[in-house]
Design a protein around this motif. Structure first.
Motif, PDB file in Angstrom:
ATOM      1  N   VAL A 104      37.605  97.900  67.353  1.00  0.00           N
ATOM      2  CA  VAL A 104      36.865  99.234  68.042  1.00  0.00           C
ATOM      3  C   VAL A 104      35.689 100.194  66.818  1.00  0.00           C
ATOM      4  N   PRO A 105      36.137 100.109  64.976  1.00  0.00           N
ATOM      5  CA  PRO A 105      35.229 100.370  64.800  1.00  0.00           C
ATOM      6  C   PRO A 105      33.619  99.813  64.847  1.00  0.00           C
ATOM      7  N   ILE A 106      34.073  97.830  64.781  1.00  0.00           N
ATOM      8  CA  ILE A 106      32.843  97.701  64.878  1.00  0.00           C
ATOM      9  C   ILE A 106      32.097  97.779  66.071  1.00  0.00           C
ATOM     10  N   LEU A 107      32.521  97.516  66.692  1.00  0.00           N
ATOM     11  CA  LEU A 107      31.955  97.355  67.901  1.00  0.00           C
ATOM     12  C   LEU A 107      31.743  99.176  68.764  1.00  0.00           C
ATOM     13  N   THR A 108      32.069 100.505  67.918  1.00  0.00           N
ATOM     14  CA  THR A 108      31.644 101.313  67.898  1.00  0.00           C
ATOM     15  C   THR A 108      29.966 101.715  66.510  1.00  0.00           C
ATOM     16  N   GLY A 109      30.040 100.399  65.339  1.00  0.00           N
ATOM     17  CA  GLY A 109      28.603 100.977  64.419  1.00  0.00           C
ATOM     18  C   GLY A 109      29.319 101.395  63.753  1.00  0.00           C
ATOM     19  N   GLU A 110      31.080 102.174  63.396  1.00  0.00           N
ATOM     20  CA  GLU A 110      30.816 102.172  61.648  1.00  0.00           C
ATOM     21  C   GLU A 110      31.273 101.179  61.041  1.00  0.00           C
ATOM     22  N   ALA A 111      31.034 100.024  61.179  1.00  0.00           N
ATOM     23  CA  ALA A 111      32.009  99.145  60.490  1.00  0.00           C
ATOM     24  C   ALA A 111      30.679  98.224  61.064  1.00  0.00           C
ATOM     25  N   GLN A 112      30.554  97.156  60.476  1.00  0.00           N
ATOM     26  CA  GLN A 112      30.146  95.697  60.684  1.00  0.00           C
ATOM     27  C   GLN A 112      31.164  94.071  60.123  1.00  0.00           C
ATOM     28  N   TYR A 113      30.950  93.689  60.369  1.00  0.00           N
ATOM     29  CA  TYR A 113      32.456  92.285  61.122  1.00  0.00           C
ATOM     30  C   TYR A 113      31.769  91.163  59.892  1.00  0.00           C
ATOM     31  N   PRO A 114      32.631  91.509  58.909  1.00  0.00           N
ATOM     32  CA  PRO A 114      32.517  90.169  57.595  1.00  0.00           C
ATOM     33  C   PRO A 114      31.519  89.461  58.107  1.00  0.00           C
ATOM     34  N   LYS A 115      30.432  88.544  57.419  1.00  0.00           N
ATOM     35  CA  LYS A 115      30.137  87.446  57.796  1.00  0.00           C
ATOM     36  C   LYS A 115      30.595  86.520  57.106  1.00  0.00           C
ATOM     37  N   ASP A 116      30.838  86.569  56.267  1.00  0.00           N
ATOM     38  CA  ASP A 116      31.152  85.040  55.698  1.00  0.00           C
ATOM     39  C   ASP A 116      32.773  84.923  55.661  1.00  0.00           C
ATOM     40  N   ILE A 117      34.080  85.283  56.583  1.00  0.00           N
ATOM     41  CA  ILE A 117      34.672  84.746  56.669  1.00  0.00           C
ATOM     42  C   ILE A 117      35.688  84.015  56.274  1.00  0.00           C
ATOM     43  N   LEU A 118      35.067  82.554  56.601  1.00  0.00           N
ATOM     44  CA  LEU A 118      35.382  81.534  56.650  1.00  0.00           C
ATOM     45  C   LEU A 118      35.258  81.338  54.978  1.00  0.00           C
ATOM     46  N   ASP A 119      34.449  81.064  55.107  1.00  0.00           N
ATOM     47  CA  ASP A 119      33.904  80.649  53.410  1.00  0.00           C
ATOM     48  C   ASP A 119      34.465  81.469  52.455  1.00  0.00           C
ATOM     49  N   GLU A 120      34.959  83.025  52.158  1.00  0.00           N
ATOM     50  CA  GLU A 120      35.796  83.256  51.714  1.00  0.00           C
ATOM     51  C   GLU A 120      37.269  82.747  51.605  1.00  0.00           C
ATOM     52  N   LEU A 121      37.755  82.446  52.775  1.00  0.00           N
ATOM     53  CA  LEU A 121      39.550  82.437  52.942  1.00  0.00           C
ATOM     54  C   LEU A 121      39.785  80.693  52.222  1.00  0.00           C
ATOM     55  N   LYS A 122      38.057  79.167  53.224  1.00  0.00           N
ATOM     56  CA  LYS A 122      38.146  78.202  52.187  1.00  0.00           C
ATOM     57  C   LYS A 122      38.429  78.577  50.579  1.00  0.00           C
ATOM     58  N   ASP A 123      37.711  79.657  49.965  1.00  0.00           N
ATOM     59  CA  ASP A 123      37.572  79.873  48.127  1.00  0.00           C
ATOM     60  C   ASP A 123      39.019  80.819  48.100  1.00  0.00           C
ATOM     61  N   LYS A 124      40.211  80.910  48.284  1.00  0.00           N
ATOM     62  CA  LYS A 124      41.146  81.484  48.757  1.00  0.00           C
ATOM     63  C   LYS A 124      42.421  80.099  48.907  1.00  0.00           C
ATOM     64  N   VAL A 125      42.327  79.777  49.679  1.00  0.00           N
ATOM     65  CA  VAL A 125      43.501  78.577  50.351  1.00  0.00           C
ATOM     66  C   VAL A 125      43.332  77.788  50.898  1.00  0.00           C
ATOM     67  N   ASP A 126      43.632  77.121  50.760  1.00  0.00           N
ATOM     68  CA  ASP A 126      43.727  75.438  51.546  1.00  0.00           C
ATOM     69  C   ASP A 126      43.555  75.708  53.113  1.00  0.00           C
ATOM     70  N   THR A 127      42.716  75.833  53.364  1.00  0.00           N
ATOM     71  CA  THR A 127      42.417  76.379  55.202  1.00  0.00           C
ATOM     72  C   THR A 127      41.844  75.399  55.749  1.00  0.00           C
ATOM     73  N   LYS A 128      42.195  75.121  57.392  1.00  0.00           N
ATOM     74  CA  LYS A 128      41.625  74.091  58.296  1.00  0.00           C
ATOM     75  C   LYS A 128      41.021  74.596  59.371  1.00  0.00           C
ATOM     76  N   VAL A 129      39.508  74.636  59.900  1.00  0.00           N
ATOM     77  CA  VAL A 129      39.832  75.578  61.187  1.00  0.00           C
ATOM     78  C   VAL A 129      39.583  75.484  61.962  1.00  0.00           C
ATOM     79  N   ILE A 130      39.598  75.624  62.562  1.00  0.00           N
ATOM     80  CA  ILE A 130      39.433  75.223  64.268  1.00  0.00           C
ATOM     81  C   ILE A 130      38.981  76.016  64.702  1.00  0.00           C
ATOM     82  N   ASP A 131      37.827  75.418  66.465  1.00  0.00           N
ATOM     83  CA  ASP A 131      36.983  75.581  67.067  1.00  0.00           C
ATOM     84  C   ASP A 131      37.836  75.640  68.152  1.00  0.00           C
ATOM     85  N   ALA A 132      38.572  76.896  68.525  1.00  0.00           N
ATOM     86  CA  ALA A 132      40.232  76.423  69.797  1.00  0.00           C
ATOM     87  C   ALA A 132      39.151  77.459  70.560  1.00  0.00           C
TER      88      ALA A 132
END
Length: 190
Positions: A104-132
């Motif tokens: 909701v905060p993103i939809l109302t313009g109060e916040a922005q969806y983080p752009k680099d989430i997948l890169d940040e996750l991959k930097d932190k933990v063993d990550t497998k991305v699926i384009d389900a």
């Protein structure tokens, strides 16, 4: 298997997380495991956070997974992966759907969806991305993302002894059985 395995499934209401958890739990029980499942819906019908905790092994005493204890987190939405990452144990794996659902905060313009989430996750933990989402669209039903993710999880955990097709036939509405079986196998391929 004597060691209890801890699985955390996270996402947003409407993504089919509860069904995926029920399929997983039923399959594990049918395969002879002791299984405990806990679910939290939050404001699920309004796009709120939904989590389920599934623990299985020879004997399980509690359904609750504490911070740093999940062997695997399956995130049906990217921001939910980031929200729950502290529950993953240091040697755990993250399987994340490359899918965004703005809050909701993103939809109302109060916040922005983080752009680099997948890169940040991959930097932190063993990550497998699926384009389900795209895989589900190719199969003809976007709502099968959850079963694609379940298929990927079953492969990641090496759960080959479970009769997954039988479980899907038992728990999914008849008119959706065939597409969900296809979705499950597609997830295993990914």
């Amino acid at each position: 298997m004597d060691k209890v395995k801890n699985i955390l499934l996270v996402g947003v209401g409407g993504q089919g997380i509860i069904l995926a958890s029920k399929l997983l739990s039923k399959g594990l029980m049918d395969a002879g495991y002791d299984v405990k499942m806990s679910e939290v819906h939050g404001m699920a019908q309004r796009g709120g956070s939904v989590t389920t905790q599934v623990r299985y092994g020879k004997k399980v005493y509690s359904p609750i997974i504490g911070k740093g204890q999940a062997d695997i987190i399956v995130a049906f939405e990217k921001m939910e992966a980031m929200r729950w990452i502290e529950y993953l144990n240091p040697n755990g794996k993250l399987v994340v759907n490359n899918y965004s659902i703005p809050s909701v905060p993103i939809l109302t313009g109060e916040a922005q969806y983080p752009k680099d989430i997948l890169d940040e996750l991959k930097d932190k933990v063993d990550t497998k991305v699926i384009d389900a989402a795209n895989e589900a669209r190719e199969l003809g039903n976007i709502r099968t993302q959850n079963v694609i993710m379940l298929g990927s999880l079953s492969k990641a955990l090496g759960l080959d002894e479970v009769d997954w097709e039988g479980v899907i036939k038992e728990l999914v509405k008849e008119k959706y059985i065939d597409i969900n079986i296809k979705a499950f196998h597609r997830g295993r391929e990914l």
